[in-house]
Design a protein around this motif. Sequence first.
Motif, short mmCIF file in Angstrom:
data_model
loop_
_atom_site.label_atom_id
_atom_site.label_comp_id
_atom_site.label_asym_id
_atom_site.label_seq_id
_atom_site.Cartn_x
_atom_site.Cartn_y
_atom_site.Cartn_z
N TRP A 192 0.84 -1.10 0.07
CA TRP A 192 0.08 0.03 -0.14
C TRP A 192 1.01 1.29 0.02
CZ3 TRP A 192 -4.64 -0.86 -1.43
CH2 TRP A 192 -5.18 -2.05 -1.22
N GLN A 193 1.83 1.23 1.01
CA GLN A 193 2.46 2.66 1.06
C GLN A 193 3.49 2.67 -0.15
OE1 GLN A 193 4.51 2.46 4.76
NE2 GLN A 193 2.78 2.99 5.95
N ASP A 194 4.20 1.90 -0.59
CA ASP A 194 5.03 2.08 -1.71
C ASP A 194 4.50 1.82 -3.15
OD1 ASP A 194 7.32 2.32 -0.01
OD2 ASP A 194 7.44 0.15 0.54
N VAL A 195 4.05 0.37 -3.39
CA VAL A 195 3.59 0.31 -4.66
C VAL A 195 2.08 1.07 -4.99
CG1 VAL A 195 2.30 -1.66 -6.32
CG2 VAL A 195 4.15 -2.06 -4.43
N GLY A 196 1.19 1.20 -3.70
CA GLY A 196 -0.10 2.15 -4.05
C GLY A 196 0.51 3.48 -4.32
N ASN A 197 1.61 4.17 -3.71
CA ASN A 197 1.81 5.51 -3.96
C ASN A 197 2.34 5.67 -5.28
OD1 ASN A 197 1.13 6.80 -1.49
ND2 ASN A 197 2.81 6.11 -0.37
N SER A 198 3.09 4.73 -5.74
CA SER A 198 3.63 4.74 -7.12
C SER A 198 2.53 4.61 -8.12
CB SER A 198 4.70 3.31 -7.37
OG SER A 198 5.00 3.40 -8.71
N ILE A 199 1.53 3.82 -7.93
CA ILE A 199 0.27 3.89 -8.84
C ILE A 199 -0.34 5.31 -8.85
CG2 ILE A 199 -1.96 2.78 -9.29
CD1 ILE A 199 -0.74 0.02 -8.32
N LEU A 200 -0.43 5.79 -7.61
CA LEU A 200 -1.24 7.31 -7.82
C LEU A 200 -0.47 8.11 -8.15
CD1 LEU A 200 -3.11 9.06 -6.49
CD2 LEU A 200 -1.85 9.10 -4.41
N LYS A 201 1.02 8.08 -8.11
CA LYS A 201 2.10 8.93 -9.04
C LYS A 201 1.81 8.81 -10.33
CE LYS A 201 5.89 10.09 -6.03
NZ LYS A 201 7.33 10.38 -5.80
N SER A 202 1.93 7.75 -10.72
CA SER A 202 1.54 7.35 -12.35
C SER A 202 0.32 7.82 -12.65
CB SER A 202 1.68 5.88 -12.64
OG SER A 202 2.83 5.30 -12.06
N VAL A 203 -0.86 7.78 -12.13
CA VAL A 203 -2.30 8.17 -12.60
C VAL A 203 -2.19 9.84 -12.72
CG1 VAL A 203 -4.47 8.32 -11.85
CG2 VAL A 203 -3.44 6.09 -11.64
N VAL A 204 -1.56 10.28 -11.52
CA VAL A 204 -1.56 11.81 -11.63
C VAL A 204 -0.52 12.45 -12.90
CG1 VAL A 204 -0.69 13.97 -10.34
CG2 VAL A 204 -2.00 12.02 -9.18
N PHE A 205 0.51 11.66 -12.81
CA PHE A 205 1.36 12.00 -14.22
C PHE A 205 0.80 11.70 -15.54
CE2 PHE A 205 5.26 11.18 -11.48
CZ PHE A 205 5.04 12.30 -10.86
N GLY A 206 -0.15 10.62 -15.51
CA GLY A 206 -0.87 10.32 -16.84
C GLY A 206 -1.92 11.27 -16.99
N LEU A 207 -2.59 11.89 -15.96
CA LEU A 207 -3.39 12.86 -16.23
C LEU A 207 -2.76 14.16 -16.83
CD1 LEU A 207 -5.90 12.57 -12.98
CD2 LEU A 207 -6.55 12.25 -15.35
N THR A 208 -1.92 14.42 -16.05
CA THR A 208 -0.99 15.81 -16.47
C THR A 208 -0.50 15.83 -18.05
OG1 THR A 208 -0.40 15.84 -14.12
CG2 THR A 208 0.87 17.41 -15.91
N VAL A 209 0.43 14.66 -18.23
CA VAL A 209 0.99 14.66 -19.39
C VAL A 209 -0.02 14.38 -20.63
CG1 VAL A 209 2.64 13.18 -20.94
CG2 VAL A 209 3.18 13.75 -18.58
N SER A 210 -1.12 13.42 -20.55
CA SER A 210 -2.01 13.38 -21.70
C SER A 210 -2.77 14.70 -21.71
CB SER A 210 -2.92 12.20 -21.09
OG SER A 210 -2.36 11.03 -20.87
N PHE A 211 -3.20 15.27 -20.91
CA PHE A 211 -3.91 16.69 -20.93
C PHE A 211 -3.10 17.65 -21.53
CE2 PHE A 211 -5.12 20.94 -19.34
CZ PHE A 211 -6.47 20.97 -19.97
N ILE A 212 -1.86 17.95 -21.31
CA ILE A 212 -1.08 18.69 -21.93
C ILE A 212 -0.97 18.35 -23.08
CG2 ILE A 212 1.21 19.63 -21.77
CD1 ILE A 212 1.52 19.63 -18.97
N ALA A 213 -0.80 17.23 -23.74
CA ALA A 213 -0.60 16.81 -24.91
C ALA A 213 -1.80 17.09 -25.98
CB ALA A 213 -0.12 15.36 -25.40
N VAL A 214 -2.68 16.88 -25.38
CA VAL A 214 -3.87 17.10 -26.14
C VAL A 214 -4.38 18.51 -26.32
CG1 VAL A 214 -4.86 14.56 -26.12
CG2 VAL A 214 -5.80 16.60 -24.21
N PHE A 215 -4.35 19.16 -25.24
CA PHE A 215 -4.46 20.49 -25.14
C PHE A 215 -3.73 21.36 -26.15
CE2 PHE A 215 -3.63 25.05 -23.26
CZ PHE A 215 -4.90 25.34 -23.54
N GLN A 216 -2.32 21.05 -25.86
CA GLN A 216 -1.37 21.77 -26.97
C GLN A 216 -1.68 21.37 -28.59
OE1 GLN A 216 0.77 24.19 -26.43
NE2 GLN A 216 0.74 23.92 -24.03
N GLY A 217 -1.99 20.21 -28.72
CA GLY A 217 -2.32 19.88 -30.05
C GLY A 217 -3.76 20.52 -30.60
N PHE A 218 -4.42 20.58 -29.81
CA PHE A 218 -5.90 21.18 -30.01
C PHE A 218 -5.95 22.80 -30.13
CE2 PHE A 218 -10.37 22.29 -29.21
CZ PHE A 218 -11.28 21.63 -30.08
#
Length: 266
Positions: free
Chosen positions: A202-228
């Motif tokens: 929970w503390q290590d793997v769970g936080n890693s998954i949480l980081k990955s989801v937040v980074f996925g939201l950030t990078v994907s939104f910036i990519a589609v927003f800049q293209g649009f």
Amino acid sequence: MKILNQNHREKLENLGFATRSKLVDIGYGARLFFRLLFSVIPTFRRFSLVRDQMHFVGNYSLAIIAISGLFVGFVFGLQGYYTLQRYGSAEALGLLVTLSLVRELGPVVTALLFAGRAGTSLTAEIGLMKAGEQISVMEMMAVDPIQRILAPRFWAGVVTMPLLAAVFSAMGVIGGWVVGVVLIGVDGGAFWSQVQGGVDVWQDVGNSILKSVVFGLTVSFIAVFQGFEAQATPEGVASATTRTVVSASLAVLGLDIILTAMMFTI
């Protein structure tokens, strides 16, 4: 004096115009972000669109992320062994490599590689659609380009990022095992027992998954927003891809500081 006052007035007007333009961009970006978030159910009802984009952004990024994770594991195995050997703790090499990758390097480096590989591709693809007036044609045909073009790519990036981060971390651990156990001669049982006993799900793997989801939201939104929002010219598309890499990288590193601080304080 009149000329100086006029120059100062023009500078202030330009500064005010630039400030208002940035505020307008921030407001439009926030509305687009929440619209993409609330489109999750309609988007996944047409899962074939998301599946195709997951193959595009995930499968084509898999090779570079897996190889990068393996090389990072090699380096961490070497550096960690010679550092721990000074204190007689070479058996803790597995725990050092695993925690470093799972907690920090896995999500962050994956997000940076994802921004450079898949983020630029998404930005260029959407920008070329805009330059070719495909988005304008969709609007004339009463087809929502945000729902049809942006949302599947956005959610595909969000889903794919944790999977790629897991691949990166797994390959890094394998690389550390190869260097530490196979090449140097650290006891294999001690290597894996330290990993099993020291990594919390929970503390290590769970936080890693949480980081990955937040980074996925950030990078994907910036990519589609800049293209649009890219200008419908070759120079505009090229500038948008550059802004995607720079903005996404800075956003990932900034969010990493916040998430890491929350990880150890909450």
